[in-house]
Structures are given as C-alpha cells and as structure tokens.
Design a protein around this motif. Structure first.
Motif, PDB file in Angstrom:
ATOM      1  N   PRO A 182       0.803  -1.227   0.000  1.00 32.85           N
ATOM      2  CA  PRO A 182       0.000   0.000   0.000  1.00 32.85           C
ATOM      3  C   PRO A 182       0.840   1.283   0.000  1.00 32.85           C
ATOM      4  O   PRO A 182       0.465   2.268  -0.647  1.00 32.85           O
ATOM      5  CB  PRO A 182      -0.826  -0.108   1.284  1.00 32.85           C
ATOM      6  CG  PRO A 182      -0.884  -1.573   1.568  1.00 32.85           C
ATOM      7  CD  PRO A 182       0.421  -2.121   1.103  1.00 32.85           C
ATOM      8  N   LEU A 183       1.967   1.288   0.703  1.00 36.77           N
ATOM      9  CA  LEU A 183       2.795   2.484   0.753  1.00 36.77           C
ATOM     10  C   LEU A 183       3.396   2.803  -0.612  1.00 36.77           C
ATOM     11  O   LEU A 183       3.431   3.963  -1.037  1.00 36.77           O
ATOM     12  CB  LEU A 183       3.906   2.322   1.794  1.00 36.77           C
ATOM     13  CG  LEU A 183       3.456   2.312   3.253  1.00 36.77           C
ATOM     14  CD1 LEU A 183       4.648   2.106   4.184  1.00 36.77           C
ATOM     15  CD2 LEU A 183       2.730   3.610   3.607  1.00 36.77           C
ATOM     16  N   VAL A 184       3.862   1.767  -1.301  1.00 35.27           N
ATOM     17  CA  VAL A 184       4.419   1.959  -2.642  1.00 35.27           C
ATOM     18  C   VAL A 184       3.326   2.422  -3.600  1.00 35.27           C
ATOM     19  O   VAL A 184       3.544   3.312  -4.436  1.00 35.27           O
ATOM     20  CB  VAL A 184       5.070   0.662  -3.151  1.00 35.27           C
ATOM     21  CG1 VAL A 184       5.501   0.805  -4.614  1.00 35.27           C
ATOM     22  CG2 VAL A 184       6.281   0.296  -2.294  1.00 35.27           C
ATOM     23  N   LEU A 185       2.142   1.843  -3.467  1.00 38.07           N
ATOM     24  CA  LEU A 185       1.026   2.230  -4.331  1.00 38.07           C
ATOM     25  C   LEU A 185       0.639   3.692  -4.093  1.00 38.07           C
ATOM     26  O   LEU A 185       0.386   4.440  -5.047  1.00 38.07           O
ATOM     27  CB  LEU A 185      -0.169   1.318  -4.077  1.00 38.07           C
ATOM     28  CG  LEU A 185      -1.316   1.398  -5.089  1.00 38.07           C
ATOM     29  CD1 LEU A 185      -0.835   1.022  -6.483  1.00 38.07           C
ATOM     30  CD2 LEU A 185      -2.461   0.480  -4.655  1.00 38.07           C
ATOM     31  N   MET A 186       0.635   4.111  -2.836  1.00 37.49           N
ATOM     32  CA  MET A 186       0.323   5.501  -2.526  1.00 37.49           C
ATOM     33  C   MET A 186       1.398   6.441  -3.075  1.00 37.49           C
ATOM     34  O   MET A 186       1.097   7.532  -3.570  1.00 37.49           O
ATOM     35  CB  MET A 186       0.191   5.685  -1.011  1.00 37.49           C
ATOM     36  CG  MET A 186      -1.070   5.074  -0.419  1.00 37.49           C
ATOM     37  SD  MET A 186      -1.127   5.237   1.389  1.00 37.49           S
ATOM     38  CE  MET A 186      -1.123   7.018   1.559  1.00 37.49           C
ATOM     39  N   ALA A 187       2.652   6.005  -2.989  1.00 40.36           N
ATOM     40  CA  ALA A 187       3.733   6.820  -3.540  1.00 40.36           C
ATOM     41  C   ALA A 187       3.585   6.959  -5.053  1.00 40.36           C
ATOM     42  O   ALA A 187       3.793   8.041  -5.620  1.00 40.36           O
ATOM     43  CB  ALA A 187       5.087   6.206  -3.199  1.00 40.36           C
ATOM     44  N   GLY A 188       3.214   5.862  -5.714  1.00 41.52           N
ATOM     45  CA  GLY A 188       2.984   5.912  -7.149  1.00 41.52           C
ATOM     46  C   GLY A 188       1.846   6.850  -7.508  1.00 41.52           C
ATOM     47  O   GLY A 188       1.913   7.588  -8.493  1.00 41.52           O
ATOM     48  N   PHE A 189       0.796   6.842  -6.677  1.00 38.21           N
ATOM     49  CA  PHE A 189      -0.329   7.757  -6.905  1.00 38.21           C
ATOM     50  C   PHE A 189       0.124   9.204  -6.723  1.00 38.21           C
ATOM     51  O   PHE A 189      -0.274  10.093  -7.481  1.00 38.21           O
ATOM     52  CB  PHE A 189      -1.460   7.430  -5.938  1.00 38.21           C
ATOM     53  CG  PHE A 189      -2.721   8.192  -6.200  1.00 38.21           C
ATOM     54  CD1 PHE A 189      -3.580   7.808  -7.223  1.00 38.21           C
ATOM     55  CD2 PHE A 189      -3.061   9.305  -5.438  1.00 38.21           C
ATOM     56  CE1 PHE A 189      -4.750   8.507  -7.475  1.00 38.21           C
ATOM     57  CE2 PHE A 189      -4.227  10.011  -5.681  1.00 38.21           C
ATOM     58  CZ  PHE A 189      -5.072   9.613  -6.698  1.00 38.21           C
ATOM     59  N   GLY A 190       0.975   9.433  -5.735  1.00 39.73           N
ATOM     60  CA  GLY A 190       1.506  10.775  -5.514  1.00 39.73           C
ATOM     61  C   GLY A 190       2.339  11.260  -6.691  1.00 39.73           C
ATOM     62  O   GLY A 190       2.279  12.435  -7.072  1.00 39.73           O
ATOM     63  N   ILE A 191       3.098  10.345  -7.283  1.00 41.26           N
ATOM     64  CA  ILE A 191       3.892  10.691  -8.466  1.00 41.26           C
ATOM     65  C   ILE A 191       2.981  11.094  -9.615  1.00 41.26           C
ATOM     66  O   ILE A 191       3.245  12.048 -10.349  1.00 41.26           O
ATOM     67  CB  ILE A 191       4.795   9.513  -8.871  1.00 41.26           C
ATOM     68  CG1 ILE A 191       5.887   9.302  -7.820  1.00 41.26           C
ATOM     69  CG2 ILE A 191       5.418   9.743 -10.245  1.00 41.26           C
ATOM     70  CD1 ILE A 191       6.686   8.038  -8.024  1.00 41.26           C
ATOM     71  N   GLY A 192       1.885  10.361  -9.784  1.00 43.83           N
ATOM     72  CA  GLY A 192       0.944  10.692 -10.851  1.00 43.83           C
ATOM     73  C   GLY A 192       0.344  12.074 -10.671  1.00 43.83           C
ATOM     74  O   GLY A 192       0.223  12.846 -11.628  1.00 43.83           O
ATOM     75  N   LEU A 193      -0.022  12.407  -9.424  1.00 49.73           N
ATOM     76  CA  LEU A 193      -0.601  13.718  -9.159  1.00 49.73           C
ATOM     77  C   LEU A 193       0.403  14.844  -9.401  1.00 49.73           C
ATOM     78  O   LEU A 193       0.099  15.846 -10.051  1.00 49.73           O
ATOM     79  CB  LEU A 193      -1.104  13.788  -7.714  1.00 49.73           C
ATOM     80  CG  LEU A 193      -2.411  13.064  -7.388  1.00 49.73           C
ATOM     81  CD1 LEU A 193      -2.700  13.155  -5.891  1.00 49.73           C
ATOM     82  CD2 LEU A 193      -3.571  13.656  -8.181  1.00 49.73           C
ATOM     83  N   THR A 194       1.617  14.672  -8.861  1.00 49.46           N
ATOM     84  CA  THR A 194       2.599  15.755  -8.937  1.00 49.46           C
ATOM     85  C   THR A 194       3.282  15.849 -10.291  1.00 49.46           C
ATOM     86  O   THR A 194       3.717  16.933 -10.691  1.00 49.46           O
ATOM     87  CB  THR A 194       3.672  15.582  -7.849  1.00 49.46           C
ATOM     88  OG1 THR A 194       4.302  14.299  -7.977  1.00 49.46           O
ATOM     89  CG2 THR A 194       3.057  15.695  -6.462  1.00 49.46           C
ATOM     90  N   SER A 195       3.388  14.727 -11.002  1.00 51.61           N
ATOM     91  CA  SER A 195       4.127  14.720 -12.264  1.00 51.61           C
ATOM     92  C   SER A 195       3.248  14.865 -13.491  1.00 51.61           C
ATOM     93  O   SER A 195       3.713  15.357 -14.525  1.00 51.61           O
ATOM     94  CB  SER A 195       4.935  13.420 -12.400  1.00 51.61           C
ATOM     95  OG  SER A 195       5.921  13.321 -11.397  1.00 51.61           O
ATOM     96  N   SER A 196       2.007  14.433 -13.410  1.00 54.54           N
ATOM     97  CA  SER A 196       1.153  14.422 -14.602  1.00 54.54           C
ATOM     98  C   SER A 196      -0.114  15.257 -14.458  1.00 54.54           C
ATOM     99  O   SER A 196      -0.457  16.001 -15.373  1.00 54.54           O
ATOM    100  CB  SER A 196       0.776  12.976 -14.966  1.00 54.54           C
ATOM    101  OG  SER A 196       1.920  12.254 -15.388  1.00 54.54           O
ATOM    102  N   VAL A 197      -0.829  15.136 -13.347  1.00 57.49           N
ATOM    103  CA  VAL A 197      -2.096  15.849 -13.227  1.00 57.49           C
ATOM    104  C   VAL A 197      -1.866  17.347 -13.100  1.00 57.49           C
ATOM    105  O   VAL A 197      -2.301  18.140 -13.947  1.00 57.49           O
ATOM    106  CB  VAL A 197      -2.919  15.327 -12.033  1.00 57.49           C
ATOM    107  CG1 VAL A 197      -4.200  16.152 -11.885  1.00 57.49           C
ATOM    108  CG2 VAL A 197      -3.266  13.857 -12.226  1.00 57.49           C
TER     109      VAL A 197
END
Length: 304
Positions: free
Chosen positions: A222-237
C-alpha cells in the motif's frame, strides 16, 4: 436523441477550467510557473521508488494514476464521442507520445543524473523556439536562455550509452509533446482539459502491456502504491493541467522558450527544500534564463 446531442458534455468546457471560465482570469505565465515547480517534485518521489519498482513500472504508475484521476474527474469519453476523426487521431498520437516519453524519461534518470537528462531534454525545445524566433530581440532572448541553461546544468556526457539513448529519445518526444499539446490546447473541437484527459487514458492503455508487469509489486504494498499515486498527481495531473491552461493562451514559441525556466526552478527548489545553496555560476545561469524570458516578445497576432 436530439435532446441528448444538444446537452452540453460535463467537463467539456462547462466546468471551472473551461476557456471561458475562471481559468482565463489567471495569467498564463503563472500556470507555467506552477507546472515548473511540480515538474521536479514528481521525479524526486520517483527516484526514491526505483529501489522498489523498476523504472518502467514507476512510469506506468504515474500514467495510470493520472488517468484514473482524469477519468473520475471529467469522464472524458463523453467528449470523445463529439470530436471528429482528425481530432481523435491527434489525441491518439499525443497519448502514444505521453506513454513513450514518460517511459524514456524514467529509464534515463535511472541511469544518468537528472541535471544531464534535463539539459538534453531542453535542446529540441530550444529548437522549436529558435524556429519561430525571427526578430533580433527574440534571437537575443533565446541566446540568453541557452547560455543560462548551459551554466546551470554543466552538461557532462557520461559513459552510459543506453542512458544517453533514452535521454535523447525523451528529448525528441518532449519536443513532440509541446507541439501536440499546444495543438490540442488551442483546438476548437475540445474545451478545457478534456483533450488532456483523453490523451492520458490513451497513454495508460498504450503503456499497459509493458508497464503493468514491472508495476505489479506496487499492488501488494500500500505504501508503494500511494507513492505511485503521488507521483501521478505531482508529475502528470498538476503540471499537465497547468500546461494546457498556459498553452491555450500562449504562442508555441513563447511556451517553448519558457521551458528554459525549468532548470532555474529546480535550483530554487534545491535551495528551499534541500538547502542546496547554488554556486555563483549557477546564480548567473538563473539570472540569464530569467532575462531571456523577459526579453522575448511574441510577434503581433501570433498565437500558434
């Protein structure tokens, strides 16, 4: 059926991010600054994830999480039904570029220093600005920006041929991203950020076969998945939304030249977040980049 066709599509210019909405009240240059800041927060998180997830897997987590956000937020498939064939082809091309560009970028920074990749990434975008810089003032502005970026990045070609190949591919794809994203942003067939949302869904589908196997480990942590989601928000959205809002009102050469601000933004983030005090030569580079952006002027009536 006729009533359905007449009803406005949710997310297609009816929300706060439409061209006629509140987004137009904000100066387009401010959107670019926000994009530039978040452009470096995402890679910082991504590098930390490389110890747990392969580079291509991180790239897919970035694309997939951004696509999920856009799907839940805008439901862009409604806009897809209303655009013509040429616009769909443009969106498919942009989505494929987004998928390939993100993969090449992470494969490059997995092998090379981020500053080297950023410097290589900047060069084709400079060419876009130079192509349209047909006045002495704009040529001088471009020269100042290029010199500033050179001082900031201190490019060193390291002995990592595969990394250099990925960096070069990413640079070419980034230049193509600027061209396609600008066309979508100024297209009359799409409103707001519907085009970006559709392109991100396409990018997710394109990257799915090669990205999911490497990203599979994240679905058990879950922590890695949340980090990946954070990357998507900060890098793409956040940055891509700001890019579209800026591109809708800036000429392509102006936007391409402003990309020179990215190394300067990275230096400021380094001071504030990482307490990395720049050398005098780096301060000079920042000032030259800012001067180049300040000197540049669009030709009268130039929007594309």
């Amino acid at each position: 059926m006729e009533k359905d066709h007449a009803r406005p599509v949710q997310g297609a210019g009816t929300g706060p991010l439409s061209r006629s909405g509140r987004a137009d009240r904000v100066p387009p240059h401010l959107y670019f600054v926000v994009s530039a800041v978040f452009h470096y927060l995402g890679p910082a998180l991504a590098v930390l994830l490389f110890a747990r997830v392969d580079a291509v897997g991180v790239a897919w987590l970035r694309i997939g999480s951004a696509a999920l956000v856009f799907a839940l937020w805008l439901r862009p498939w409604r806009a897809w039904r209303q655009v013509d064939r040429s616009t769909r082809a443009l969106l498919v091309g942009w989505g494929a570029v987004l998928a390939a560009m993100n993969a090449c970028f992470y494969l490059a920074i997995d092998r090379l220093p981020l500053s080297t990749v950023a410097a290589i990434e900047f060069l084709p975008v400079v060419a876009l600005a130079a192509f349209a810089a047909r006045t002495p003032r704009n040529i001088a502005a471009l020269g100042l920006a290029v010199t500033g970026v050179y001082l900031l990045t201190d490019v060193r070609l390291v002995a990592e041929l595969l990394g250099l190949a990925f960096a070069a591919a990413n640079a070419l794809l980034f230049a193509l991203y600027v061209v396609l994203a600008h066309r979508v942003a100024q297209s009359d067939a799409l409103r707001g950020i519907d085009g970006l949302a559709l392109a991100m869904l396409i990018a997710c589908a394109v990257a799915l076969p090669i990205g999911v196997p490497d990203a599979a480990v994240a679905f058990t942590d879950p922590l890695v998945l949340m980090a990946g989601f954070g990357i998507g928000l900060t890098s793409s959205v956040v940055p891509y939304v700001c890019d579209q809002l800026a591109m809708a009102r800036l000429a392509r050469p102006t936007y391409a030249l402003m990309v020179a601000l990215l190394p300067a933004t990275a230096t400021v983030i380094g001071i504030v977040v990482l307490t990395q005090v720049p050398l005098p030569v780096e301060v000079a580079g920042v000032l030259l980049v800012i001067a180049g952006v300040a000197v540049h002027r669009e030709r009268e009536g130039q929007t594309r």
